[in-house]
Design a protein around this motif. Structure first.
Motif, PDB file in Angstrom:
ATOM      1  N   ARG A  37       0.836  -1.195   0.000  1.00 41.22           N
ATOM      2  CA  ARG A  37       0.000   0.000   0.000  1.00 41.22           C
ATOM      3  C   ARG A  37       0.876   1.252   0.000  1.00 41.22           C
ATOM      4  O   ARG A  37       1.912   1.325   0.669  1.00 41.22           O
ATOM      5  CB  ARG A  37      -0.910   0.012   1.214  1.00 41.22           C
ATOM      6  CG  ARG A  37      -1.920  -1.103   1.272  1.00 41.22           C
ATOM      7  CD  ARG A  37      -2.701  -1.040   2.565  1.00 41.22           C
ATOM      8  NE  ARG A  37      -3.651   0.058   2.568  1.00 41.22           N
ATOM      9  CZ  ARG A  37      -4.207   0.564   3.657  1.00 41.22           C
ATOM     10  NH1 ARG A  37      -3.871   0.100   4.854  1.00 41.22           N
ATOM     11  NH2 ARG A  37      -5.086   1.535   3.588  1.00 41.22           N
ATOM     12  N   LEU A  38       0.441   2.224  -0.761  1.00 43.81           N
ATOM     13  CA  LEU A  38       1.199   3.466  -0.900  1.00 43.81           C
ATOM     14  C   LEU A  38       0.593   4.542  -0.012  1.00 43.81           C
ATOM     15  O   LEU A  38      -0.605   4.823  -0.098  1.00 43.81           O
ATOM     16  CB  LEU A  38       1.177   3.926  -2.368  1.00 43.81           C
ATOM     17  CG  LEU A  38       1.838   5.291  -2.656  1.00 43.81           C
ATOM     18  CD1 LEU A  38       3.334   5.223  -2.349  1.00 43.81           C
ATOM     19  CD2 LEU A  38       1.590   5.704  -4.099  1.00 43.81           C
ATOM     20  N   ARG A  39       1.426   5.140   0.835  1.00 42.37           N
ATOM     21  CA  ARG A  39       0.989   6.233   1.701  1.00 42.37           C
ATOM     22  C   ARG A  39       1.306   7.565   1.036  1.00 42.37           C
ATOM     23  O   ARG A  39       2.427   7.785   0.561  1.00 42.37           O
ATOM     24  CB  ARG A  39       1.670   6.150   3.058  1.00 42.37           C
ATOM     25  CG  ARG A  39       1.381   7.357   3.961  1.00 42.37           C
ATOM     26  CD  ARG A  39       1.931   7.180   5.342  1.00 42.37           C
ATOM     27  NE  ARG A  39       1.776   8.385   6.142  1.00 42.37           N
ATOM     28  CZ  ARG A  39       1.811   8.419   7.463  1.00 42.37           C
ATOM     29  NH1 ARG A  39       2.001   7.306   8.151  1.00 42.37           N
ATOM     30  NH2 ARG A  39       1.657   9.563   8.116  1.00 42.37           N
ATOM     31  N   VAL A  40       0.316   8.458   1.010  1.00 38.08           N
ATOM     32  CA  VAL A  40       0.495   9.794   0.460  1.00 38.08           C
ATOM     33  C   VAL A  40       0.070  10.808   1.518  1.00 38.08           C
ATOM     34  O   VAL A  40      -1.042  10.728   2.042  1.00 38.08           O
ATOM     35  CB  VAL A  40      -0.330  10.004  -0.827  1.00 38.08           C
ATOM     36  CG1 VAL A  40      -0.157  11.434  -1.338  1.00 38.08           C
ATOM     37  CG2 VAL A  40       0.079   8.992  -1.895  1.00 38.08           C
ATOM     38  N   ASP A  41       0.949  11.734   1.844  1.00 34.38           N
ATOM     39  CA  ASP A  41       0.650  12.790   2.805  1.00 34.38           C
ATOM     40  C   ASP A  41       0.573  14.129   2.072  1.00 34.38           C
ATOM     41  O   ASP A  41       1.519  14.505   1.355  1.00 34.38           O
ATOM     42  CB  ASP A  41       1.733  12.875   3.887  1.00 34.38           C
ATOM     43  CG  ASP A  41       1.706  11.692   4.838  1.00 34.38           C
ATOM     44  OD1 ASP A  41       0.617  11.138   5.045  1.00 34.38           O
ATOM     45  OD2 ASP A  41       2.775  11.325   5.354  1.00 34.38           O
ATOM     46  N   ARG A  42      -0.525  14.827   2.253  1.00 32.06           N
ATOM     47  CA  ARG A  42      -0.695  16.154   1.673  1.00 32.06           C
ATOM     48  C   ARG A  42      -0.612  17.191   2.783  1.00 32.06           C
ATOM     49  O   ARG A  42      -1.265  17.065   3.807  1.00 32.06           O
ATOM     50  CB  ARG A  42      -2.037  16.255   0.942  1.00 32.06           C
ATOM     51  CG  ARG A  42      -2.129  15.359  -0.276  1.00 32.06           C
ATOM     52  CD  ARG A  42      -3.542  15.308  -0.827  1.00 32.06           C
ATOM     53  NE  ARG A  42      -3.624  14.544  -2.062  1.00 32.06           N
ATOM     54  CZ  ARG A  42      -3.707  13.219  -2.115  1.00 32.06           C
ATOM     55  NH1 ARG A  42      -3.738  12.517  -0.993  1.00 32.06           N
ATOM     56  NH2 ARG A  42      -3.753  12.597  -3.274  1.00 32.06           N
ATOM     57  N   ALA A  43       0.184  18.233   2.557  1.00 33.79           N
ATOM     58  CA  ALA A  43       0.376  19.263   3.571  1.00 33.79           C
ATOM     59  C   ALA A  43      -0.919  20.039   3.792  1.00 33.79           C
ATOM     60  O   ALA A  43      -1.631  20.373   2.842  1.00 33.79           O
ATOM     61  CB  ALA A  43       1.495  20.212   3.156  1.00 33.79           C
TER      62      ALA A  43
END
Length: 236
Positions: free
Chosen positions: A186-192
């Motif tokens: 699974r790919l984790r994406v964090d948006r500011a």
């Protein structure tokens, strides 16, 4: 000047509804949603009808913001273009309070002092010759640059800012499943996310109404872009 995009036509397009969801932290679906805003978005979308075609979030005018300070039950504020169907939420998920935005929108007038809050995805896109990142890569803004991002958009939204306080909020975290039949994880994406709060004066009620109903900035499917306002007292 901030470029504007013509929003997709909403289901009603005339007013809106605000729903406050006091989440049940013991519920497993709530626990899952708090770990990934893409999951929370899917749950929030249950408040509006199915079968809305392309861009259902935009068509239904769905915006939301997670408000959790770590001291009490988390709250999700949801805005929709039509009355939400709270009975479609999972059992024991949340206590819901619904109210119309009609009175708020009708009260907008030039010179009205207001308090505001916005969780914004303050970013800038890299140009084709940028040395800061790849072409079209979104780079998060911080400090004075993030404040300027909001000041520009506030002006376009019909607000003259009087005070501004900003702070970095928890990142908008989403988890994306890998393609089937692959060994990828699974790919984790964090948006500011930056939380902007303060006071302002309305200078363009029409522009402000549009900003309230359509949201501001990017990452609206991940808890950003919902502008909240309330009349301010003389001492604010």
């Amino acid at each position: 000047m901030i470029p504007t995009r013509t929003p997709s036509k909403s289901v009603t397009g005339e007013s809106g509804w605000l729903t406050q969801l006091l989440l049940n932290p013991r519920d497993r679906t709530v626990q899952r949603d708090l770990r990934s805003l893409s999951d929370l978005h899917r749950t929030v979308m249950r408040l509006v009808p199915d079968g809305l075609g392309d861009s259902p979030r935009s068509r239904a005018g769905v915006l939301f913001r997670l408000e959790a300070d770590g001291t009490g039950s988390p709250v999700v504020l949801v805005q929709t273009a039509l009355r939400p169907a709270t009975d479609r939420l999972p059992d024991n998920y949340a206590r819901a309070q619904v109210r119309s935005m009609e009175a708020l929108l009708a009260a907008l007038r030039a010179g009205l002092p207001v308090r505001y809050r916005l969780a914004g995805n303050a970013v800038r896109r890299c140009g084709p010759n940028s040395k800061a990142g790849r072409w079209k890569q979104a780079l998060p803004l911080h400090g004075p640059e993030a404040d300027q991002w909001w000041q520009d958009r506030a002006q376009a939204a019909g607000l003259d800012l009087r005070t501004l306080t900003s702070r970095s909020a928890d990142a908008a975290t989403t988890w994306h499943e890998p393609p089937t039949n692959t060994a990828a994880t699974r790919l984790r994406v964090d948006r500011a996310v930056t939380l902007f709060e303060g006071t302002a004066t309305v200078n363009d009620p029409v522009a402000l109404r549009s900003a309230l109903l359509n949201g501001i900035g990017r990452s609206k499917s991940y808890g950003c872009g919902l502008l909240s306002i309330a009349p301010a007292g003389r001492g604010d």
